[in-house]
Design an enzyme around this catalytic site. Structure first.
Site, mmCIF file in Angstrom:
data_model
loop_
_atom_site.group_PDB
_atom_site.id
_atom_site.type_symbol
_atom_site.label_atom_id
_atom_site.label_comp_id
_atom_site.label_asym_id
_atom_site.label_seq_id
_atom_site.Cartn_x
_atom_site.Cartn_y
_atom_site.Cartn_z
ATOM 1 N N ASP A 1 -63.643 -78.251 118.353
ATOM 2 C CA ASP A 1 -63.448 -78.991 119.229
ATOM 3 C C ASP A 1 -62.256 -78.848 119.257
ATOM 4 O OD1 ASP A 1 -64.844 -79.107 121.663
ATOM 5 O OD2 ASP A 1 -65.512 -81.259 121.241
ATOM 6 N N HIS B 1 -56.245 -79.241 119.558
ATOM 7 C CA HIS B 1 -54.929 -80.042 120.591
ATOM 8 C C HIS B 1 -54.482 -80.809 119.250
ATOM 9 C CE1 HIS B 1 -57.272 -79.768 124.100
ATOM 10 N NE2 HIS B 1 -58.391 -80.114 123.590
#
Length: 476
Positions: free
Chosen positions: A228, A233
């Site tokens: 995730d 990111h």
């Protein structure tokens, strides 16, 4: 030169992302006169709505999620909007959608739908003539669950769109401070000569959340913290910190350098990763349940990950990059910490010199702090007293009159304008997945399961040991 889109198609226009981010961002851009007057915005989803009902939906979203001073003349924005109901799995509705778009227009398409719907959507767009040479498409994550599924999605998109017209979103790249990292490195001669293993001891990247599952129960339990947060990111932040200077601020040049970093990542050893899962505890003064209790069943999904990464190239050989992310941590913070090495020799007897440290705060506060050693004011008989002092640049203070933007404003504007610089290329995505898959395979082969940590703490004690055995302390 790429032409600006005259039509923006929003798939999933009644979903949560559209309500919280996309529609408020577009309204803010409109209020700042950054959208071309002729731009039409067509929303589509399965819900049966009239144009007026969709405009009411958009008004409610903007009023809830965009500050009043940023809305401008909202009526002008709402007049851009229209709506076409569409079940993306059936071909019938695409003809009506194409009729709404009209002939001879540059089209930007934003897919905010489940990845399982990408393939039928792209097939329908192609059949209706909406995937031609004057169309570009943006994909919202998740782009797969591993390298194989990511390639499958990319192949499906590539069947209709060449790479030059595919815009893969990582919304962190739209954040002002992330973009400012590029400016900090490559617009200032001060840092770049020091940006290497000779002068930097280590780098830390932290993405900490105080929240638990919220409304992402099923998705998160399938994904976990590694897929995730780290896969997209955090690896994007790492690549921006570590990349070589690109030849220009051009999409191809920037992304060429990022992918070199990702391909140079060394496989993580067994003792270089920590996983955890939160149990009940206290966050922000409130008692919160553990992950299994919140989920409603037992699970071995990790909600915390800490990794020690290495980049095997000349610039970074021997410099560890410590990554950590987790849910139900004590505070919400995303930051990059660059720890410089000690001075080679101290001329100040008895003084405790601290290493210079650069901290780039991404959220919730956008700021840059450089810690330096300085003399304490006063007259002394012998030597001088030194103390660490911060040079603190807070973005709202440095640029008065500038308001904080939603990350999607930058990304939507670049999608409409056709600039891919802040979007992720296929080879980047696949290099990220290749490294993440190797981490997951090592966990499986070792039988590694998450260690429990109390909600409101900074993760399992083994995460502290990960850095402290190298004489490093997490920045908190």
């Amino acid at each position: 030169m790429t032409q600006k889109a005259k039509t923006l198609l929003l798939f999933g226009a009644t979903g949560d992302l559209s309500k919280r981010m996309l529609l408020p961002s577009l309204c803010a851009l409109d209020a700042d006169d950054l959208l071309e007057p002729e731009l039409k915005i067509i929303g589509t989803a399965r819900s049966e709505l009239s144009d007026g009902e969709f405009r009411n939906f958009a008004r409610d979203a903007v009023e809830k999620f965009l500050p009043a001073h940023r809305r401008g003349g909202m009526a002008d924005f709402l007049n851009r909007l229209s709506y076409q109901s569409l079940d993306v799995t059936t071909p019938e509705g695409y003809r009506e959608l194409a009729a709404r778009v009209g002939e001879d227009r540059e089209i930007a398409i934003f897919l905010s739908t489940a990845p399982s719907l990408f393939e039928p959507t792209i097939r329908g767009l192609g059949a209706a003539g909406l995937a031609g040479a004057r169309s570009r498409i943006s994909l919202e994550k998740p782009l797969g669950t591993d390298l194989a599924s990511s390639r499958s999605i990319n192949d499906a998109v590539a069947a209709a769109f060449p790479e030059s017209r595919i815009f893969r979103i990582d919304h962190y790249l739209g954040k002002e401070t992330v973009q400012n990292l590029i400016a900090l490195r490559f617009a200032n001669i001060l840092f770049e000569p020091l940006w290497n293993a000779q002068h930097i001891e280590h780098v830390q990247i932290t993405v900490a959340e105080t929240v638990g599952l919220e409304d992402r129960v099923d998705f998160y339990d399938d994904a976990g913290a590694l897929r995730d947060m780290v896969q997209n990111h955090m690896l994007q932040l790492l690549s921006l910190v570590a990349m070589e200077p690109p030849s220009s601020f051009d999409a191809g040049a920037v992304r060429d350098e990022k992918v070199k970093v990702l391909r140079a990542l060394r496989q993580v050893r067994a003792d270089e990763s920590v996983t955890g899962q939160y149990s009940g505890g206290g966050v922000d003064g409130e008692i919160v349940p553990g992950y299994d209790e919140e989920l409603g069943r037992d699970s071995d999904t990790e909600t915390f990950v800490a990794l020690k990464a290495h980049i095997d190239n000349w610039r970074w050989q021997g410099v560890p990059f410590y990554l950590r992310t987790g849910k139900r941590l004590p505070e919400r913070v995303t930051e990059i910490v660059v720890q410089f090495r000690c001075v080679p020799h101290s001329i100040f007897p008895g003084a405790r010199l601290r290493q210079n440290r650069l901290v780039i705060g991404i959220q919730p506060q956008e700021n840059i702090t450089l810690s330096l050693m300085a003399k304490v004011p006063g007259i002394e008989h012998e030597g001088m007293t030194l103390r660490e002092v911060p040079l603190d640049i807070r973005m709202p203070d440095a640029f008065t009159g500038k308001h904080k933007r939603i990350a999607y404003e930058r990304l939507l504007l670049d999608l409409i304008g056709g600039d891919q610089t802040l979007f992720v290329r296929r080879d980047e995505v696949e290099a990220q997945w290749q490294w993440i898959d190797a981490v997951r395979e090592s966990w499986a082969s070792e039988g590694k399961t998450p260690r429990t940590y109390s909600a409101g703490s900074w993760g399992p004690s083994t995460a502290i040991a990960l850095t402290e055995r190298d004489g490093v302390t997490w920045h908190e």
